[in-house]
Design an enzyme around this catalytic site. Structure first.
Site, short mmCIF file in Angstrom:
data_model
loop_
_atom_site.label_atom_id
_atom_site.label_comp_id
_atom_site.label_asym_id
_atom_site.label_seq_id
_atom_site.Cartn_x
_atom_site.Cartn_y
_atom_site.Cartn_z
N CYS A 176 9.00 -0.15 -6.97
CA CYS A 176 8.15 1.03 -6.76
C CYS A 176 7.99 1.30 -5.27
O CYS A 176 7.14 0.69 -4.62
CB CYS A 176 6.80 0.81 -7.44
SG CYS A 176 5.67 2.19 -7.20
N CYS A 179 4.53 2.54 -4.29
CA CYS A 179 3.48 1.51 -4.26
C CYS A 179 3.62 0.63 -3.02
O CYS A 179 2.64 0.27 -2.38
CB CYS A 179 3.57 0.59 -5.47
SG CYS A 179 3.83 1.42 -7.03
N ASP A 180 4.86 0.25 -2.68
CA ASP A 180 5.05 -0.82 -1.69
C ASP A 180 5.69 -0.37 -0.38
O ASP A 180 5.79 -1.17 0.55
CB ASP A 180 5.94 -1.93 -2.31
CG ASP A 180 5.29 -2.52 -3.55
OD1 ASP A 180 4.05 -2.57 -3.60
OD2 ASP A 180 6.03 -2.93 -4.47
#
Ligand code: NAP
Length: 306
Positions: free
Chosen positions: A132, A135-136
């Protein structure tokens, strides 16, 4: 307690099915194990959902969809479904904390990213391996990252990662991308992104986390080490079939086969969204599936439980 409709999964398909079911006057429960929105909740920006002429953040769109469904009175229960009993006329949904019954079910469990199956891939998940970018990606400010894949997700993510990282390698196993033209154009124009064509990852290097990748050109078999701080994997999706294995008809990849009414092989069980076999997995097709499944479930209930 007997509900008219239970929806399993609170992504785009599930929330849309819920909205339509409540507008149709159905006593409806949606059960979601984590958070609303499904895959769009981890999507950075959405720019191809009609009506939003300016890009909208995935989490924001998810919140809007949830709020919209709740406005019509949709009840959302946050709990994990452990088992589905589909054989009888009344369907049973067993969760970690309770048991629920419904006249019809709409299954919207969605899909999750595929893995490459490399040694250390699972071990280094969260220590340099990610599925992701949204997300990261921010963890890789001024660092070097690689992304594997050649579809819309990989290309979109590469451009997103280039906002944070100093350098992004896009590693693709062929010499042509599958991603849409507009996304490819952005990729090719980005000076921070280097594309490694015809290349696969053979090994993740590092002791405590990702320090590099051993990559191989599939045409001439040459190998080289890439020094990277992180590897993102975007090689497609696999359906979340744990609850329905052996119960519903699927294709070889596990995607549930449904007719144009979203009806599965079991009467009273409908499917919508990324879990379904279809030619295009997008937000708009998930929403469309949810609407059709919901109307079909309502018609089924009116006919079978009149
Ligand atoms: P996808 O379209 O299935 O593409 C997967 C990519 O990964 C392909 O390029 C494939 O290579 C490669 N790949 C597959 N298995 C591999 C392996 N084992 N090793 C190395 N490479 C591998 O998946 P996606 O990009 O996640 O997209 C999924 C769906 O979501 C699609 O329908 C897509 O259109 C949609 N989506 C849309 C948007 C948007 O509209 N903005 C954004 C994201 C996703 P080959 O090309 O050689 O098969």
């Amino acid at each position: 307690m007997l509900k008219d409709i239970i929806i399993v999964g609170g992504g785009v398909a599930g929330l849309t099915a819920g909205l339509y079911a409540k507008r149709g006057g159905m006593d409806t429960l949606l059960i979601e194990k984590m958070f609303s929105g499904g895959q769009i909740a981890t999507t950075y920006m959405v720019e191809n959902y009609p009506g939003f002429d300016e890009p909208i953040g995935g989490p924001e769109l998810a919140m809007k969809m949830e709020a919209h469904a709740r406005k019509f009175g949709l009840e959302i229960l946050y709990d994990e479904v452990a088992e589905l009993k589909l054989d009888d006329r009344i369907k049973k949904v067993i969760t970690t904390n309770g048991e629920y019954e419904a006249k019809a079910l709409i299954l919207c469990m969605g899909a999750e990213p595929k893995t490459l199956g490399l040694d250390k891939e699972e071990l280094f998940r969260g220590r340099g391996v990610s599925y992701c970018a949204t997300c990261d990606g921010a963890f890789y400010k001024d660092k070097v990252v690689a992304i594997v894949g050649g579809g819309d997700t990989a290309v979109e993510d590469a451009v997103f990662l280039a906002q944070h990282a100093n350098k992004v390698y896009l590693i693709h196993r062929r010499d042509a991308l599958r991603a849409s033209k507009i996304l490819q154009d952005r990729l090719f124009q980005n000076p921070k992104i280097e594309i490694l064509w015809d290349t696969v990852v053979d090994e993740i290097l590092g002791e405590q986390g990702v320090e590099g990748l051993l990559v191989r050109n599939v045409k001439d078999n040459s190998k080289k080490e890439l020094k990277v701080d992180g590897m993102f994997v975007a090689i497609g999706i696999q359906p979340n079939t744990g609850l329905i294995q052996g119960k519903l008809t699927t294709d070889d990849g596990g995607f549930v086969i449904a007719d144009e009414n979203m009806a599965t092989n079991i009467p009273g069980v409908f499917v919508a969204g990324d879990l379904r076999k279809k030619p295009l997995w997008q937000i708009i097709t998930a929403a469309a599936d949810g609407a059709v499944a919901s109307i079909s479930a309502q018609r089924y209930i009116m006919e079978e439980f009149a």
